[in-house]
Design a protein around this motif. Sequence first.
Motif, mmCIF file in Angstrom:
data_model
loop_
_atom_site.group_PDB
_atom_site.id
_atom_site.type_symbol
_atom_site.label_atom_id
_atom_site.label_comp_id
_atom_site.label_asym_id
_atom_site.label_seq_id
_atom_site.Cartn_x
_atom_site.Cartn_y
_atom_site.Cartn_z
ATOM 1 N N ALA A 26 8.762 -16.139 55.292
ATOM 2 C CA ALA A 26 8.723 -17.632 55.520
ATOM 3 C C ALA A 26 7.481 -18.309 55.312
ATOM 4 O O ALA A 26 7.270 -19.347 54.761
ATOM 5 C CB ALA A 26 9.295 -17.848 56.752
ATOM 6 N N ALA A 27 6.413 -17.444 55.710
ATOM 7 C CA ALA A 27 5.004 -18.118 55.596
ATOM 8 C C ALA A 27 4.639 -18.367 54.210
ATOM 9 O O ALA A 27 4.001 -19.450 53.670
ATOM 10 C CB ALA A 27 3.811 -17.357 56.299
ATOM 11 N N LYS A 86 6.750 -21.168 52.571
ATOM 12 C CA LYS A 86 6.028 -22.617 52.878
ATOM 13 C C LYS A 86 4.963 -22.882 52.185
ATOM 14 O O LYS A 86 4.792 -24.159 51.717
ATOM 15 C CB LYS A 86 5.709 -22.513 54.576
ATOM 16 C CG LYS A 86 6.794 -22.608 55.326
ATOM 17 C CD LYS A 86 6.442 -22.459 56.753
ATOM 18 C CE LYS A 86 7.624 -22.563 57.973
ATOM 19 N NZ LYS A 86 7.196 -22.512 59.278
ATOM 20 N N THR A 108 13.784 -23.634 52.934
ATOM 21 C CA THR A 108 14.843 -23.382 54.023
ATOM 22 C C THR A 108 14.413 -21.859 54.433
ATOM 23 O O THR A 108 14.178 -21.132 53.768
ATOM 24 C CB THR A 108 16.093 -23.097 53.210
ATOM 25 O OG1 THR A 108 16.466 -24.157 52.703
ATOM 26 C CG2 THR A 108 17.162 -22.877 54.736
ATOM 27 N N GLU A 109 14.023 -21.853 55.724
ATOM 28 C CA GLU A 109 13.492 -20.605 56.266
ATOM 29 C C GLU A 109 14.742 -19.591 56.609
ATOM 30 O O GLU A 109 15.830 -19.819 57.421
ATOM 31 C CB GLU A 109 13.001 -20.811 57.809
ATOM 32 C CG GLU A 109 12.469 -19.633 58.397
ATOM 33 C CD GLU A 109 11.418 -20.225 59.598
ATOM 34 O OE1 GLU A 109 11.087 -19.279 60.314
ATOM 35 O OE2 GLU A 109 11.030 -21.404 59.725
ATOM 36 N N ASP A 132 15.872 -23.005 47.698
ATOM 37 C CA ASP A 132 16.917 -22.571 48.965
ATOM 38 C C ASP A 132 17.401 -21.231 48.466
ATOM 39 O O ASP A 132 17.501 -20.165 49.674
ATOM 40 C CB ASP A 132 18.184 -23.581 49.055
ATOM 41 C CG ASP A 132 17.779 -24.844 49.293
ATOM 42 O OD1 ASP A 132 16.708 -25.075 49.930
ATOM 43 O OD2 ASP A 132 18.657 -25.644 49.203
ATOM 44 N N LEU A 165 13.457 -16.382 47.814
ATOM 45 C CA LEU A 165 12.822 -16.008 48.982
ATOM 46 C C LEU A 165 11.733 -14.509 48.247
ATOM 47 O O LEU A 165 12.530 -13.680 47.744
ATOM 48 C CB LEU A 165 13.808 -15.279 49.797
ATOM 49 C CG LEU A 165 12.990 -14.581 51.249
ATOM 50 C CD1 LEU A 165 12.428 -15.536 51.849
ATOM 51 C CD2 LEU A 165 14.058 -13.958 52.005
#
Length: 272
Positions: A77-78, A81, A92-93, A68, A71
């Motif tokens: 986001a890709a 994932k 979590t995006e 969470d 990043l």
Amino acid sequence: MYVAIITLGIIGALSALILFFISKKFEVVEDPRIGLVTEVLPGANCGGCGFPGCGGFANACVKAEALDDLLCPVGGAAVMKQIAAIMGKDATEAAPKIAVVRCNGTCDVRPRTNIYDGASSCAIAAALYAGDTGCSYGCLGLGDCATACTFGAIMIDATTGLPVVDEDKCTSCGACVKACPKKIIELRKKGPKSRRLFVSCMNRDKGGVARKACANACIGCSKCVKECAFEALTVTDNLAFIDDARCRLCRKCVTVCPTGAIHELNFPPRKE
């Protein structure tokens, strides 16, 4: 002669055995997932994730109980994932962010009071004096942010003397934020359709002093605070700030700002 050869052979064999046992005792076994995570990372090694390079970030992902708070700003986001799939965890995006320049003191509204004739570095200039205008909070325009950006996403406009961010190239790595000694560059939510509002000023002087130094300065009048129905605006130390988590992009604050310190980006033209 043969005794010497045999003696050296025995010493060599014993040394090899000792080194073997030492290597086994102090062997560090790396989690194979670190390599898998490193492979899916973009390899920019920008440090925008808060760790020393992609290897450090991969190590942090493997050791973390949840992703969470992690990043990769370049991969977005890709990539997160893919990392979540490797780790068997949920990702979590996070809302995409972009660098914004919180200074609107262009050459025509922020008159120079002196001429800087030192090294072409914002960090050096900031360490020596307040700046070449009456605003000690504004951009120095020497391009440390552009030098720090490895993606070519920021440049100094020769006409205005201010940094300009290329939205298509910006990865929100934060290198420009760290490089700016005046702290006028900030990472903010990119916003739907890249539409966003922010106060393009960092001057904390009282209204009259700030306005004298720069015609576009925020004067802390609080008109924007009173106009906002979503409590997204606050004024602290004579400076307004928009909370992008609360802002609903209604743009009412823009119309009441007497100095044009609040910027609206990528919105359609206003209806007459």
